[in-house]
Design a protein around this motif. Structure first.
Motif, mmCIF file in Angstrom:
data_model
loop_
_atom_site.group_PDB
_atom_site.id
_atom_site.type_symbol
_atom_site.label_atom_id
_atom_site.label_comp_id
_atom_site.label_asym_id
_atom_site.label_seq_id
_atom_site.Cartn_x
_atom_site.Cartn_y
_atom_site.Cartn_z
ATOM 1 N N SER A 85 -1.269 0.984 -0.688
ATOM 2 C CA SER A 85 -2.714 1.566 -0.336
ATOM 3 C C SER A 85 -3.808 0.601 -0.570
ATOM 4 O O SER A 85 -4.732 0.582 -0.065
ATOM 5 C CB SER A 85 -2.641 3.029 -0.493
ATOM 6 O OG SER A 85 -2.548 3.015 -2.214
ATOM 7 N N ASN A 86 -3.598 -0.183 -1.646
ATOM 8 C CA ASN A 86 -4.452 -1.300 -2.078
ATOM 9 C C ASN A 86 -4.844 -2.189 -1.191
ATOM 10 O O ASN A 86 -5.779 -2.703 -0.729
ATOM 11 C CB ASN A 86 -3.888 -2.148 -3.369
ATOM 12 C CG ASN A 86 -4.233 -0.953 -4.680
ATOM 13 O OD1 ASN A 86 -5.115 -0.290 -4.722
ATOM 14 N ND2 ASN A 86 -3.730 -1.756 -5.921
ATOM 15 N N LYS A 141 -4.523 -1.731 2.106
ATOM 16 C CA LYS A 141 -5.485 -1.189 3.245
ATOM 17 C C LYS A 141 -5.033 -1.588 4.578
ATOM 18 O O LYS A 141 -5.643 -1.564 5.498
ATOM 19 C CB LYS A 141 -7.018 -1.414 2.901
ATOM 20 C CG LYS A 141 -7.764 -0.959 1.687
ATOM 21 C CD LYS A 141 -7.307 0.546 1.532
ATOM 22 C CE LYS A 141 -8.124 0.902 0.321
ATOM 23 N NZ LYS A 141 -7.714 2.398 -0.099
ATOM 24 N N SER A 173 3.041 3.278 -3.816
ATOM 25 C CA SER A 173 2.256 4.019 -3.061
ATOM 26 C C SER A 173 0.959 3.034 -3.351
ATOM 27 O O SER A 173 0.081 3.015 -2.437
ATOM 28 C CB SER A 173 2.302 5.394 -3.213
ATOM 29 O OG SER A 173 3.464 5.929 -3.017
ATOM 30 N N SER A 229 -7.806 -5.344 -3.766
ATOM 31 C CA SER A 229 -8.594 -4.053 -3.729
ATOM 32 C C SER A 229 -9.912 -4.315 -4.353
ATOM 33 O O SER A 229 -10.982 -3.742 -3.833
ATOM 34 C CB SER A 229 -7.906 -3.273 -4.421
ATOM 35 O OG SER A 229 -8.695 -1.891 -4.460
ATOM 36 N N ASN A 259 -7.160 6.765 -3.184
ATOM 37 C CA ASN A 259 -6.587 5.502 -2.434
ATOM 38 C C ASN A 259 -6.054 5.534 -1.259
ATOM 39 O O ASN A 259 -5.952 4.475 -0.641
ATOM 40 C CB ASN A 259 -5.966 4.874 -3.526
ATOM 41 C CG ASN A 259 -5.791 3.107 -3.742
ATOM 42 O OD1 ASN A 259 -7.140 2.958 -4.082
ATOM 43 N ND2 ASN A 259 -4.976 2.709 -3.511
ATOM 44 N N GLY A 260 -6.198 6.611 -0.698
ATOM 45 C CA GLY A 260 -5.739 6.669 0.728
ATOM 46 C C GLY A 260 -4.382 7.465 1.112
ATOM 47 O O GLY A 260 -3.928 7.363 2.168
ATOM 48 N N VAL A 261 -3.718 7.602 -0.121
ATOM 49 C CA VAL A 261 -2.384 7.991 -0.028
ATOM 50 C C VAL A 261 -2.220 9.435 0.613
ATOM 51 O O VAL A 261 -2.869 10.216 -0.015
ATOM 52 C CB VAL A 261 -1.455 7.855 -1.055
ATOM 53 C CG1 VAL A 261 -0.008 8.400 -1.049
ATOM 54 C CG2 VAL A 261 -1.516 6.337 -1.508
ATOM 55 N N GLU A 300 -0.594 2.815 6.508
ATOM 56 C CA GLU A 300 -0.849 4.359 6.145
ATOM 57 C C GLU A 300 0.144 4.654 5.412
ATOM 58 O O GLU A 300 1.474 4.589 5.842
ATOM 59 C CB GLU A 300 -0.906 5.188 7.665
ATOM 60 C CG GLU A 300 -1.026 6.504 7.331
ATOM 61 C CD GLU A 300 -1.020 7.185 8.594
ATOM 62 O OE1 GLU A 300 -2.167 7.184 9.518
ATOM 63 O OE2 GLU A 300 0.032 7.791 8.972
ATOM 64 N N VAL A 301 0.004 5.232 4.148
ATOM 65 C CA VAL A 301 1.180 5.570 3.149
ATOM 66 C C VAL A 301 1.239 6.933 3.134
ATOM 67 O O VAL A 301 0.300 7.852 2.857
ATOM 68 C CB VAL A 301 0.680 4.735 1.789
ATOM 69 C CG1 VAL A 301 1.742 5.082 0.709
ATOM 70 C CG2 VAL A 301 0.258 3.412 1.866
#
Length: 499
Positions: free
Chosen positions: A199-200, A202, A195, A60, A234-236, A205-206
């Protein structure tokens, strides 16, 4: 039938630490392990999951483009990540095995350790029946017996773990590649940690199912909300107030999950892997405890006293228990200290009872979150008046220099003239390093006045503690009136409205 001073069932942090401590007292030990040496503390738990976390954090950071540099052609391979994770686990296992072999044969050691690979159960209060992996069937007697069999991931009703599409935390090592889409069931520490890990990288898809409308429901609402924001950043994708109704498998490996929300609507989400992370349960079913006169609690744990002796009909026995089977916090450090405490009691050494009220906890999030002592929910439940002080890392020079200002220090002190430190929550770089020093202050019962006499090195992230404490008595360098969102002081008394 071989006789030993101590028979230990399980080689996790409790069992291994107990075996080594027993050698200090010249005991003969047989350490019995049916699975991985080190238990869940090594290969299917703390060490391997945290190795994956560290690798995800490194990736990340390497992927960031806001620090004046950019890594080109950055890529990641799950099999290589997994290889590194397993290498870390084996490195620790061989350290453990090297020490065991040393104590098995060294003439310089007063005590001896024998490692026996197999599964043990009670034949009577002093005798274990062991089915060794070599095929042998052995009967061993012991002056003392320690149950340190740890725990396993809790099953989710109606979902069968297959190790490929539906997994638990043990199944991370069985994945062949990064899932394109993963659904993590459970928003406690384990669920949040994985999670952040996925997500780190990338690559995935979490989705995270949060039944309680806030992650970490046992923590204060502001801490849970903070972690939820970081997960989202972080995209979760967090599904608040959602419950899993059903998983429908389809040809080709993908699955459809049906989620039901508290407001009455439902949603269908397509995924490739479901990860069950709803806690852990003790491993005691195969021990035949009834042959030793031991009865488990309704929660399938063993009742122990302050010296970790198992209580049989309310009476302390020669049988001890340590780690997850005792029902105390499922922490590596707790298991390790309980194992040592048990052996010290066997040896007749006088020690102080273990104090479970001020345990330090580290949560591997982004950034890491450390905790020690009470939180606001606990203090309000017990009716204890307190002052809460929040100090943002945005104001700490070392965090500014590190370009890592996400995080905070939150300190609770008694609402009286002493201002004793009651609890701390800290998030940000190096939070795990300085939380231990705060735990020491809590154990000593130090007041704010005494702590503020300490010199803090500059620049250090620990200066946030100093400024947070100063803010409580109006002596901080930066003032709440100038930074109302970054320095927050609140008081609570039993007469006030609860959270």
């Amino acid at each position: 039938m071989d006789h030993y001073d101590l028979l230990i069932i399980g080689s996790g942090p409790a069992g291994f630490s107990a075996a080594v401590r027993a050698v200090d007292f010249g005991m003969s030990v047989c350490l019995i392990e049916g699975d991985h040496l080190g238990g869940a503390g090594i290969m299917n738990g703390a060490l391997t999951s945290k190795t994956m976390y560290e690798l995800s954090q490194d990736y990340s950071i390497a992927a960031r483009v806001d620090r004046g540099y950019r890594a080109s052609a950055l890529s990641v391979d799950y099999n290589q990540v997994l290889k590194t994770v397993i290498t870390a686990g084996k490195e620790k296992q061989y350290q453990m095995l090297s020490q065991i072999e040393t104590f098995a044969h060294s003439e310089k050691s007063l005590g001896k350790i024998r490692l026996l690979r197999g599964y043990a159960s009670f034949e009577d209060p002093h005798t274990l029946y062991v089915e060794a992996k070599t095929g042998e069937k052995l009967r061993l007697s012991g002056k003392h017996i320690l149950i340190a069999t740890g725990s396993r991931p809790r099953e989710y009703p109606g979902l069968e773990v297959d190790g490929e599409h539906i997994i638990d935390s043990n199944g991370i090592v069985s994945l062949k590649r990064f899932p394109e889409r993963i659904m993590i069931i459970g928003s406690g520490i384990i669920g949040c940690e994985f999670s952040f890990i996925f997500s780190n990288f990338k690559q995935t898809e979490v989705h995270l199912i949060d039944r309680a409308n806030r992650v970490l429901p046992y923590e204060d609402d502001d801490v849970g909300a903070y972690v939820a924001r970081n997960l989202a950043n972080n995209g979760v994708i967090i599904h608040h107030t959602a419950q899993l109704r059903e998983i429908i498998r389809h040809p080709g490996g993908f699955m459809q999950t049906i989620l039901d929300y508290d407001d009455g609507h439902s949603k269908v989400v397509e995924i490739d892997v479901a990860l069950i992370a709803i806690g852990r349960v003790p491993n005691i079913e195969s021990l035949k405890l009834e042959n030793a006169g031991i009865k488990a609690t309704d929660k399938n744990t063993l009742t122990i006293n302050d010296c970790c002796q198992v209580l049989i009909d309310g009476i302390p026995s020669h049988i001890y228990a340590a780690g997850d089977v005792t029902g105390h916090s499922q922490l590596y450090s707790v298991a390790e200290l309980q194992g040592r405490k048990a052996v010290e009691n066997m040896a007749g050494t006088e020690t102080s009872p273990l104090d479970y009220s001020h345990m330090s906890t580290l949560m591997f999030f982004k950034p890491e979150l450390a905790a020690v002592g009470a939180n606001e929910k606990k203090l309000q439940k017990e009716g204890i008046p307190y002052i809460s002080a929040y100090y943002s890392n945005k104001l700490v020079n070392r965090n500014i220099a590190m370009r890592s200002t996400t995080g905070f220090i939150k300190i609770l002190v008694s609402n009286d003239s002493e201002h004793r430190i009651l609890g701390v929550r800290a998030s940000g770089p190096q939070a795990s390093a300085y939380i231990v020093s705060v735990a020491h202050l809590i154990n000593r019962g130090d007041s704010l006045r005494e702590v503020l006499q300490i010199f803090y090195p500059h620049p250090s992230v620990a200066e946030g503690i100093q400024e947070c404490l100063r803010a409580i008595v109006g002596r901080s360098i930066y003032k709440p009136i100038a930074f109302p969102d970054d320095i927050i002081i609140r008081e609570w008394t039993p007469e006030a409205k609860s959270l």
